[in-house]
Design a protein around this motif. Structure first.
Motif, PDB file in Angstrom:
ATOM      1  N   THR A 114      27.952  43.677  38.808  1.00 52.32           N
ATOM      2  CA  THR A 114      28.719  43.085  37.709  1.00 52.32           C
ATOM      3  C   THR A 114      29.659  41.987  38.202  1.00 52.32           C
ATOM      4  O   THR A 114      29.804  40.955  37.547  1.00 52.32           O
ATOM      5  CB  THR A 114      29.516  44.164  36.970  1.00 52.32           C
ATOM      6  OG1 THR A 114      30.273  44.949  37.921  1.00 52.32           O
ATOM      7  CG2 THR A 114      28.585  45.088  36.196  1.00 52.32           C
ATOM      8  N   GLY A 115      30.278  42.186  39.369  1.00 53.10           N
ATOM      9  CA  GLY A 115      31.161  41.156  39.908  1.00 53.10           C
ATOM     10  C   GLY A 115      30.410  39.878  40.221  1.00 53.10           C
ATOM     11  O   GLY A 115      30.914  38.772  39.995  1.00 53.10           O
ATOM     12  N   THR A 116      29.181  40.008  40.740  1.00 60.19           N
ATOM     13  CA  THR A 116      28.354  38.832  41.025  1.00 60.19           C
ATOM     14  C   THR A 116      28.034  38.084  39.738  1.00 60.19           C
ATOM     15  O   THR A 116      28.114  36.849  39.688  1.00 60.19           O
ATOM     16  CB  THR A 116      27.056  39.252  41.722  1.00 60.19           C
ATOM     17  OG1 THR A 116      27.371  39.950  42.930  1.00 60.19           O
ATOM     18  CG2 THR A 116      26.196  38.048  42.055  1.00 60.19           C
ATOM     19  N   GLY A 117      27.663  38.828  38.706  1.00 62.29           N
ATOM     20  CA  GLY A 117      27.358  38.191  37.431  1.00 62.29           C
ATOM     21  C   GLY A 117      28.547  37.462  36.850  1.00 62.29           C
ATOM     22  O   GLY A 117      28.427  36.337  36.345  1.00 62.29           O
ATOM     23  N   TRP A 118      29.713  38.074  36.961  1.00 66.47           N
ATOM     24  CA  TRP A 118      30.932  37.518  36.377  1.00 66.47           C
ATOM     25  C   TRP A 118      31.387  36.261  37.121  1.00 66.47           C
ATOM     26  O   TRP A 118      31.669  35.224  36.502  1.00 66.47           O
ATOM     27  CB  TRP A 118      32.008  38.579  36.400  1.00 66.47           C
ATOM     28  CG  TRP A 118      33.307  38.256  35.733  1.00 66.47           C
ATOM     29  CD1 TRP A 118      34.529  38.136  36.329  1.00 66.47           C
ATOM     30  CD2 TRP A 118      33.536  38.067  34.333  1.00 66.47           C
ATOM     31  NE1 TRP A 118      35.504  37.874  35.400  1.00 66.47           N
ATOM     32  CE2 TRP A 118      34.924  37.829  34.159  1.00 66.47           C
ATOM     33  CE3 TRP A 118      32.713  38.072  33.210  1.00 66.47           C
ATOM     34  CZ2 TRP A 118      35.495  37.595  32.908  1.00 66.47           C
ATOM     35  CZ3 TRP A 118      33.275  37.843  31.966  1.00 66.47           C
ATOM     36  CH2 TRP A 118      34.645  37.604  31.829  1.00 66.47           C
ATOM     37  N   VAL A 119      31.445  36.343  38.439  1.00 68.77           N
ATOM     38  CA  VAL A 119      32.009  35.248  39.244  1.00 68.77           C
ATOM     39  C   VAL A 119      30.954  34.202  39.598  1.00 68.77           C
ATOM     40  O   VAL A 119      31.122  33.013  39.323  1.00 68.77           O
ATOM     41  CB  VAL A 119      32.664  35.798  40.526  1.00 68.77           C
ATOM     42  CG1 VAL A 119      33.122  34.662  41.433  1.00 68.77           C
ATOM     43  CG2 VAL A 119      33.830  36.710  40.185  1.00 68.77           C
ATOM     44  N   ASN A 120      29.845  34.649  40.195  1.00 67.40           N
ATOM     45  CA  ASN A 120      28.866  33.698  40.722  1.00 67.40           C
ATOM     46  C   ASN A 120      27.989  33.076  39.641  1.00 67.40           C
ATOM     47  O   ASN A 120      27.673  31.887  39.709  1.00 67.40           O
ATOM     48  CB  ASN A 120      27.982  34.375  41.767  1.00 67.40           C
ATOM     49  CG  ASN A 120      28.752  34.787  43.005  1.00 67.40           C
ATOM     50  OD1 ASN A 120      29.012  35.977  43.200  1.00 67.40           O
ATOM     51  ND2 ASN A 120      29.149  33.842  43.831  1.00 67.40           N
ATOM     52  N   TYR A 121      27.569  33.875  38.666  1.00 67.78           N
ATOM     53  CA  TYR A 121      26.621  33.365  37.690  1.00 67.78           C
ATOM     54  C   TYR A 121      27.295  32.739  36.475  1.00 67.78           C
ATOM     55  O   TYR A 121      26.706  31.872  35.827  1.00 67.78           O
ATOM     56  CB  TYR A 121      25.667  34.472  37.242  1.00 67.78           C
ATOM     57  CG  TYR A 121      24.854  35.070  38.362  1.00 67.78           C
ATOM     58  CD1 TYR A 121      24.573  34.332  39.517  1.00 67.78           C
ATOM     59  CD2 TYR A 121      24.359  36.364  38.275  1.00 67.78           C
ATOM     60  CE1 TYR A 121      23.829  34.868  40.552  1.00 67.78           C
ATOM     61  CE2 TYR A 121      23.602  36.909  39.300  1.00 67.78           C
ATOM     62  CZ  TYR A 121      23.342  36.165  40.439  1.00 67.78           C
ATOM     63  OH  TYR A 121      22.605  36.702  41.468  1.00 67.78           O
ATOM     64  N   HIS A 122      28.503  33.192  36.157  1.00 68.08           N
ATOM     65  CA  HIS A 122      29.164  32.666  34.961  1.00 68.08           C
ATOM     66  C   HIS A 122      30.488  31.977  35.252  1.00 68.08           C
ATOM     67  O   HIS A 122      31.154  31.500  34.336  1.00 68.08           O
ATOM     68  CB  HIS A 122      29.334  33.781  33.921  1.00 68.08           C
ATOM     69  CG  HIS A 122      28.020  34.217  33.340  1.00 68.08           C
ATOM     70  ND1 HIS A 122      27.386  33.540  32.325  1.00 68.08           N
ATOM     71  CD2 HIS A 122      27.192  35.232  33.682  1.00 68.08           C
ATOM     72  CE1 HIS A 122      26.230  34.119  32.045  1.00 68.08           C
ATOM     73  NE2 HIS A 122      26.088  35.148  32.862  1.00 68.08           N
ATOM     74  N   GLY A 123      30.866  31.920  36.518  1.00 72.12           N
ATOM     75  CA  GLY A 123      32.022  31.123  36.905  1.00 72.12           C
ATOM     76  C   GLY A 123      33.341  31.604  36.363  1.00 72.12           C
ATOM     77  O   GLY A 123      34.304  30.823  36.261  1.00 72.12           O
ATOM     78  N   GLU A 124      33.449  32.873  36.020  1.00 78.93           N
ATOM     79  CA  GLU A 124      34.697  33.409  35.469  1.00 78.93           C
ATOM     80  C   GLU A 124      35.677  33.731  36.598  1.00 78.93           C
ATOM     81  O   GLU A 124      35.273  34.149  37.690  1.00 78.93           O
ATOM     82  CB  GLU A 124      34.416  34.664  34.640  1.00 78.93           C
ATOM     83  CG  GLU A 124      33.509  34.423  33.430  1.00 78.93           C
ATOM     84  CD  GLU A 124      34.175  33.576  32.362  1.00 78.93           C
ATOM     85  OE1 GLU A 124      35.421  33.540  32.314  1.00 78.93           O
ATOM     86  OE2 GLU A 124      33.439  32.952  31.560  1.00 78.93           O
ATOM     87  N   THR A 125      36.948  33.552  36.328  1.00 78.19           N
ATOM     88  CA  THR A 125      37.977  33.812  37.338  1.00 78.19           C
ATOM     89  C   THR A 125      38.920  34.951  36.955  1.00 78.19           C
ATOM     90  O   THR A 125      39.682  35.426  37.788  1.00 78.19           O
ATOM     91  CB  THR A 125      38.820  32.543  37.580  1.00 78.19           C
ATOM     92  OG1 THR A 125      39.397  32.119  36.341  1.00 78.19           O
ATOM     93  CG2 THR A 125      37.947  31.420  38.137  1.00 78.19           C
ATOM     94  N   GLU A 126      38.858  35.392  35.713  1.00 72.66           N
ATOM     95  CA  GLU A 126      39.724  36.499  35.278  1.00 72.66           C
ATOM     96  C   GLU A 126      39.302  37.787  35.982  1.00 72.66           C
ATOM     97  O   GLU A 126      38.118  38.097  36.087  1.00 72.66           O
ATOM     98  CB  GLU A 126      39.604  36.675  33.764  1.00 72.66           C
ATOM     99  CG  GLU A 126      40.424  37.831  33.206  1.00 72.66           C
ATOM    100  CD  GLU A 126      40.150  38.078  31.728  1.00 72.66           C
ATOM    101  OE1 GLU A 126      40.748  39.031  31.181  1.00 72.66           O
ATOM    102  OE2 GLU A 126      39.345  37.342  31.130  1.00 72.66           O
ATOM    103  N   THR A 127      40.284  38.531  36.490  1.00 76.89           N
ATOM    104  CA  THR A 127      39.993  39.818  37.106  1.00 76.89           C
ATOM    105  C   THR A 127      40.040  40.913  36.050  1.00 76.89           C
ATOM    106  O   THR A 127      41.076  41.158  35.437  1.00 76.89           O
ATOM    107  CB  THR A 127      40.995  40.151  38.222  1.00 76.89           C
ATOM    108  OG1 THR A 127      40.874  39.167  39.266  1.00 76.89           O
ATOM    109  CG2 THR A 127      40.713  41.526  38.814  1.00 76.89           C
ATOM    110  N   ILE A 128      38.902  41.536  35.817  1.00 80.27           N
ATOM    111  CA  ILE A 128      38.805  42.651  34.864  1.00 80.27           C
ATOM    112  C   ILE A 128      38.624  43.910  35.695  1.00 80.27           C
ATOM    113  O   ILE A 128      37.574  44.116  36.320  1.00 80.27           O
ATOM    114  CB  ILE A 128      37.631  42.446  33.895  1.00 80.27           C
ATOM    115  CG1 ILE A 128      37.848  41.175  33.068  1.00 80.27           C
ATOM    116  CG2 ILE A 128      37.479  43.659  32.977  1.00 80.27           C
ATOM    117  CD1 ILE A 128      36.698  40.830  32.161  1.00 80.27           C
ATOM    118  N   SER A 129      39.632  44.745  35.721  1.00 78.32           N
ATOM    119  CA  SER A 129      39.601  45.903  36.615  1.00 78.32           C
ATOM    120  C   SER A 129      38.811  47.077  36.053  1.00 78.32           C
ATOM    121  O   SER A 129      38.370  47.939  36.813  1.00 78.32           O
ATOM    122  CB  SER A 129      41.032  46.355  36.936  1.00 78.32           C
ATOM    123  OG  SER A 129      41.733  46.698  35.756  1.00 78.32           O
TER     124      SER A 129
END
Length: 327
Positions: free
Chosen positions: A106-121
């Motif tokens: 999920t972290g890869t999808g959020w950061v690498n694939y969609h460029g999101e920077t918000e940290t969702i814990s």
């Protein structure tokens, strides 16, 4: 997981796509053959043809082998493309329709694939956000995540953790400055979501009064971090991945990220929407696998490959058989 090995190798997977496995069953990319069936001989995926890919690091290959072996046991004709070099090649193969099933994080999808920077814990919230993005943008279905989280963490040797009385990163922040010593690799040290902001989150900023002086931080190759941490020299605390087999093998205690700094990297099977619509049984079959996968189990399975030198295909088959999922 390899957010740390994000390099393109599309040509390699394109060549592999043409090497399909004839007939029902599976021949692994390592050459090992396992003629497995489901208990009772059920053939839920008879007449289906599926392409399973994976990234090239140990855990990715293991998850791919488990999936390929299990779906083949359910009667599918499986083409095994596990071990695609880098993250981008396996991802691109799925986006192109050349591969049907891939384990992601999920972290890869959020950061690498969609460029999101918000940290969702919250792992569930992060999975849902990624799921919705991927379904909308790529017609990829992120199935409910497994019960393991291959994220960043800090660990100490068991004797050091006991001597210092630490169980969490907040406990580390309360130690005398001389005991706050860290081993990290260059990539983690430099990440925008890595070492420096982590120290700030825990109130011990780098090179600030009452924080962590640069002399307390040793930068080294990622593999050496584990052994250095186990020896408590030159550092008490080392950056690790939570499902790495060396955590268990070296008797390291993973510290609780009690302020939830690190993004969750929950392992998730991703299936092309077209394929899942055609063979909805895949969701139930992979759900049976996902619910059994934990941090401790992944440490054990990864260790059998990385430390004991076993073939990932053998480890995958042995585990499925031990769980009575195949016969």
């Amino acid at each position: 997981m390899n957010r740390r090995r994000f390099r393109l190798a599309a040509a390699a997977i394109a060549a592999a796509v043409s090497a399909s496995v004839a007939g029902c069953g599976l021949v692994s990319s390592s050459g090992t053959f396992h003629d497995a069936t489901l208990p009772g001989g059920d053939r839920l995926l008879a007449d289906s043809s599926l392409v399973v890919t994976s990234k090239s690091f140990t855990e990715g290959v293991l998850l791919g082998k488990i999936t390929a072996t299990y779906l083949a046991a359910a009667g599918a004709k499986v083409t095994d493309l596990t071990g695609a070099p880098g993250s981008a090649s396996s991802r691109q193969a799925q986006l192109n329709g050349d591969a049907d099933i891939l384990w992601e994080y999920t972290g890869t999808g959020w950061v690498n694939y969609h460029g999101e920077t918000e940290t969702i814990s919250d792992p569930g919230e992060l999975w849902q956000r990624v799921h919705d993005f991927e379904q909308r943008d790529h017609d990829l279905e992120w199935l409910p995540p497994a019960n393991f989280n291959d994220t960043y963490a800090f660990a100490a040797s068991a004797p050091t953790a006991e001597r210092l009385g630490v169980k969490s990163l907040s406990d580390v922040a309360r130690l005398p400055e001389s005991e706050r010593t860290f081993c990290v690799d260059d990539e983690f040290f430099s990440r925008a979501d890595g070492f420096v902001p982590m120290l700030e989150t825990y109130g011990i900023p780098l090179n600030a009064p009452g924080g962590v002086p640069s002399s307390n931080v040793t930068r080294m190759d990622a593999g050496v971090v584990y052994t250095s941490t186990a020896q408590s020299a030159p550092c008490n605390f080392g950056m690790v991945y939570t499902t790495d087999g060396r955590v268990k093998n070296l008797n390291l205690d993973v510290l609780d990220d009690d302020r939830k700094f690190f993004l969750p990297y929950s392992g998730t099977a991703v299936v092309r929407g077209e394929i899942l619509n055609r063979y909805p049984e895949i969701a139930d079959l992979l759900g049976v696998v996902s619910e059994r996968l934990t941090d401790d189990l992944m440490q054990e399975l990864n260790g059998r490959v990385d430390i004991e030198g076993e073939d990932p295909a053998d480890v995958a088959y042995d585990w499925l058989k031990s769980e009575s999922l195949v016969q």
